[in-house]
Design a protein around this motif. Sequence first.
Motif, PDB file in Angstrom:
ATOM      1  N   HIS A  82      11.070  -0.204  11.250  1.00 58.65           N
ATOM      2  CA  HIS A  82       9.860  -0.715  10.623  1.00 58.65           C
ATOM      3  C   HIS A  82       9.770  -2.246  10.711  1.00 58.65           C
ATOM      4  O   HIS A  82       8.721  -2.789  11.005  1.00 58.65           O
ATOM      5  CB  HIS A  82       9.878  -0.254   9.163  1.00 58.65           C
ATOM      6  CG  HIS A  82       8.810  -0.822   8.336  1.00 58.65           C
ATOM      7  ND1 HIS A  82       7.562  -0.273   8.265  1.00 58.65           N
ATOM      8  CD2 HIS A  82       8.781  -1.913   7.548  1.00 58.65           C
ATOM      9  CE1 HIS A  82       6.818  -0.998   7.470  1.00 58.65           C
ATOM     10  NE2 HIS A  82       7.525  -2.003   7.016  1.00 58.65           N
ATOM     11  N   VAL A 142      -0.189  -7.450   7.660  1.00 63.50           N
ATOM     12  CA  VAL A 142       0.996  -8.083   7.092  1.00 63.50           C
ATOM     13  C   VAL A 142       1.548  -9.119   8.084  1.00 63.50           C
ATOM     14  O   VAL A 142       1.958 -10.209   7.705  1.00 63.50           O
ATOM     15  CB  VAL A 142       2.086  -7.026   6.804  1.00 63.50           C
ATOM     16  CG1 VAL A 142       3.362  -7.673   6.321  1.00 63.50           C
ATOM     17  CG2 VAL A 142       1.578  -5.999   5.807  1.00 63.50           C
ATOM     18  N   ARG A 159       0.838  -1.210   0.000  1.00 62.65           N
ATOM     19  CA  ARG A 159       0.000   0.000   0.000  1.00 62.65           C
ATOM     20  C   ARG A 159       0.869   1.255   0.000  1.00 62.65           C
ATOM     21  O   ARG A 159       0.674   2.160   0.798  1.00 62.65           O
ATOM     22  CB  ARG A 159      -0.952   0.008   1.200  1.00 62.65           C
ATOM     23  CG  ARG A 159      -2.038  -1.036   1.024  1.00 62.65           C
ATOM     24  CD  ARG A 159      -2.781  -1.246   2.309  1.00 62.65           C
ATOM     25  NE  ARG A 159      -2.883  -2.668   2.570  1.00 62.65           N
ATOM     26  CZ  ARG A 159      -3.237  -3.166   3.720  1.00 62.65           C
ATOM     27  NH1 ARG A 159      -3.482  -2.400   4.727  1.00 62.65           N
ATOM     28  NH2 ARG A 159      -3.328  -4.460   3.867  1.00 62.65           N
TER      29      ARG A 159
HETATM   30  C1  HEM Z   1      11.248  -1.835   1.804  1.00 60.47           C
HETATM   31  C2  HEM Z   1      10.357  -2.765   1.965  1.00 60.47           C
HETATM   32  C3  HEM Z   1       9.093  -2.495   2.737  1.00 60.47           C
HETATM   33  C4  HEM Z   1       8.128  -1.574   2.475  1.00 60.47           C
HETATM   34  C5  HEM Z   1       8.056  -0.618   1.316  1.00 60.47           C
HETATM   35  C6  HEM Z   1       7.140  -1.694   3.525  1.00 60.47           C
HETATM   36  C7  HEM Z   1       6.003  -0.894   3.603  1.00 60.47           C
HETATM   37  C8  HEM Z   1       5.013  -1.045   4.557  1.00 60.47           C
HETATM   38  C9  HEM Z   1       3.813  -0.259   4.646  1.00 60.47           C
HETATM   39  C10 HEM Z   1       3.438   0.844   3.687  1.00 60.47           C
HETATM   40  C11 HEM Z   1       3.096  -0.691   5.707  1.00 60.47           C
HETATM   41  C12 HEM Z   1       1.735  -0.232   6.173  1.00 60.47           C
HETATM   42  C13 HEM Z   1       0.739  -1.244   5.599  1.00 60.47           C
HETATM   43  C14 HEM Z   1      -0.698  -1.084   5.942  1.00 60.47           C
HETATM   44  O1  HEM Z   1      -1.266  -0.003   5.853  1.00 60.47           O
HETATM   45  O2  HEM Z   1      -1.320  -2.121   6.276  1.00 60.47           O
HETATM   46  C15 HEM Z   1       3.853  -1.750   6.309  1.00 60.47           C
HETATM   47  C16 HEM Z   1       3.480  -2.434   7.435  1.00 60.47           C
HETATM   48  C17 HEM Z   1       4.270  -3.366   8.077  1.00 60.47           C
HETATM   49  N1  HEM Z   1       5.430  -3.953   7.585  1.00 60.47           N
HETATM   50 FE1  HEM Z   1       6.459  -3.327   5.982  1.00 60.47          FE
HETATM   51  N2  HEM Z   1       7.525  -2.682   4.371  1.00 60.47           N
HETATM   52  C18 HEM Z   1       8.712  -3.205   3.929  1.00 60.47           C
HETATM   53  C19 HEM Z   1       9.455  -4.219   4.499  1.00 60.47           C
HETATM   54  C20 HEM Z   1       9.105  -4.895   5.657  1.00 60.47           C
HETATM   55  C21 HEM Z   1       9.876  -5.955   6.268  1.00 60.47           C
HETATM   56  C22 HEM Z   1      11.183  -6.532   5.739  1.00 60.47           C
HETATM   57  C23 HEM Z   1       9.189  -6.337   7.390  1.00 60.47           C
HETATM   58  C24 HEM Z   1       9.578  -7.423   8.375  1.00 60.47           C
HETATM   59  C25 HEM Z   1       9.300  -8.652   8.164  1.00 60.47           C
HETATM   60  C26 HEM Z   1       8.000  -5.516   7.482  1.00 60.47           C
HETATM   61  C27 HEM Z   1       7.045  -5.570   8.486  1.00 60.47           C
HETATM   62  C28 HEM Z   1       5.905  -4.806   8.551  1.00 60.47           C
HETATM   63  C29 HEM Z   1       5.018  -4.791   9.682  1.00 60.47           C
HETATM   64  C30 HEM Z   1       5.192  -5.593  10.966  1.00 60.47           C
HETATM   65  C31 HEM Z   1       3.990  -3.874   9.398  1.00 60.47           C
HETATM   66  C32 HEM Z   1       2.863  -3.478  10.368  1.00 60.47           C
HETATM   67  C33 HEM Z   1       1.469  -3.537   9.873  1.00 60.47           C
HETATM   68  C34 HEM Z   1       0.915  -4.882   9.506  1.00 60.47           C
HETATM   69  O3  HEM Z   1       1.259  -5.915  10.101  1.00 60.47           O
HETATM   70  O4  HEM Z   1       0.064  -4.922   8.584  1.00 60.47           O
HETATM   71  N3  HEM Z   1       7.988  -4.662   6.404  1.00 60.47           N
HETATM   72  N4  HEM Z   1       5.000  -1.954   5.582  1.00 60.47           N
END
Ligand code: HEM
Lengths: 65, 408
Positions: free
Chosen positions: B244, B397, B88
């Motif tokens: 993050h 996620v 998103r």
């Molecule tokens: C550069 C790569 C990444 C981008 C662009 C990204 C982007 C995002 C964004 C935009 C959200 C908010 C989503 C929503 O509105 O539901 C999010 C949530 C989340 N992301 Fe990432 N992310 C990346 C990599 C990662 C990695 C490597 C992890 C760890 C495994 C991670 C873990 C999470 C967690 C725990 C959330 C919290 C919200 C949920 O569980 O839905 N992300 N990410």
Amino acid sequence: MRVELDEPKCVAAGQCVVVAPEVFDQRDEDGVAVVLEEHPAAELLDSVREAVAVCPAAAIRLAEL
Amino acid sequence: MSTATDQTQPNDGTELPDFPGTRSPRCPFDPPPVQAGWRRADGLTQVRLGNGHIAWAVTRYDDVKQLLGDPRLSADGHRYPQLMETQRHGQPQAFPRMDDPEHSRIRRTLTGEFTVKRVEAMRPHVRSLVNRFLEEMIAAGSPADLVRAYALPIPSLVISLLLGVPYDDHTFFQTRSATLMRKGTPQEERQAASGELFGYLLDLVKRKEREPGDDLISRLITERVVTGELTHHDVAMNSMVILHAGHETTANMIALGTLALLENPRQAARIRDTDDPKVVAGAVEELLRYLTIAQDMLVRVATEDIIVGDHLVREGEMLVSGLPSANRDVVFETADALDFDRDARGHVAFGHGVHQCLGQSLARVELQEALPALLRRLPDLRLAVPLEEVRFRHDMVVYGVHELPVAW
Ligand code: HEM
Ligand code: HEM
Ligand code: SF4
């Protein structure tokens, strides 16, 4: 048996150090694995085989000599 | 490139199942039952992701390992914007969404901070934080929301300490990151929080340049910025990525892990009644496997045609790994049981291949400290509401619980 490490492949997550601390360590500056025991004693071979299996980068090999 | 986008465009004509699918309310710890069906039937199944894109769902252990280790799969968000849209939008380009060699160049500037040795040296600090939040929760009185009082503050403060966020700034840092991670946050608010946090981190980088401390940001400046390997901007970006990826993941593992232990009291007793760190470490591996909270977002694009089992995945097509399903595959005996007697090492809860979790050793230490301390300090800990009333993070996620009301 000889432990071979393909250094450029290593992603430095340290799984080998967890399963076989007698045989592997990590470099301080970038975490890349270091082989401490190139020819591990027989009782360590199981843990080396496990390191080969869990290594996320397939960077470790146990070569028959 | 055009084929890459064409094939993953939303396709209203077909009735594809949604990924990751719906979990059974009766088995909240199990992956969506539909994934077990895909795993047994066909291995690869076409699904629709949350953003409407079509992808191949990979649900078998062997296939997941093979594919995440295959350099012909790309995680490059520039080249394949559909990888970012799964998120998103939001974050600028960072190394989890890059391919080697650039990915590995940046990752290796950080891996030295997360070696087993380095992380073991942090254990005493983690332990004292754990005890502090535990005592604060107890002082505030039963019942409590374990997520807010315990599971979230621990990783948040650990990351602040790791990065070197000054104590006075913790509140600012925590509220902004909470806004960013909250599901319901409107897009504008999210962007504002993201901008503020990034601005804050850039300032912090400059402050640390003048007054370096014993922390990750200072070390990146003195060891990597001066050599020209990284820019100030890169250091701030890497700090954002660590924040993050390391905050909500660990928090959800602590909270969901606690719930799994409350529901399996005999297994919980194994952790509570031992003083052998190996037993605790083995139990944490099994919890990581059994719960596999990274339920979505493990996306890649094939850069050429690839054969997987009986399937041809074409260049430009997207794949999504179902880690929870892979960790319940037949390679683990009686895989649907939580069993601290098993050797769970080799699970894919942290992914596999070049993007395998950078912070896994730190996550292990946090879990190895947080879970036993809780069980030992509060032997009467129990769920304060019926299990059916616990709100699970179905469409997030990372799986887990939104709140965990507990009493003691
Ligand atoms: C550069 C790569 C990444 C981008 C662009 C990204 C982007 C995002 C964004 C935009 C959200 C908010 C989503 C929503 O509105 O539901 C999010 C949530 C989340 N992301 Fe990432 N992310 C990346 C990599 C990662 C990695 C490597 C992890 C760890 C495994 C991670 C873990 C999470 C967690 C725990 C959330 C919290 C919200 C949920 O569980 O839905 N992300 N990410
Ligand atoms: C139990 C807690 C955690 C779980 C389950 C988890 C899970 C994961 C998974 C599955 C990936 C692979 C993503 C992919 O291949 O696309 C990943 C990557 C990553 N994780 Fe974690 N993680 C956890 C804790 C942490 C912590 C504590 C940190 C840092 C402090 C962290 C930092 C990262 C980073 C930076 C990446 C991207 C690595 C790369 O692309 O090279 N994670 N994590
Ligand atoms: S397990 Fe493999 S990738 Fe990880 S540190 Fe050891 S050799 Fe490197």
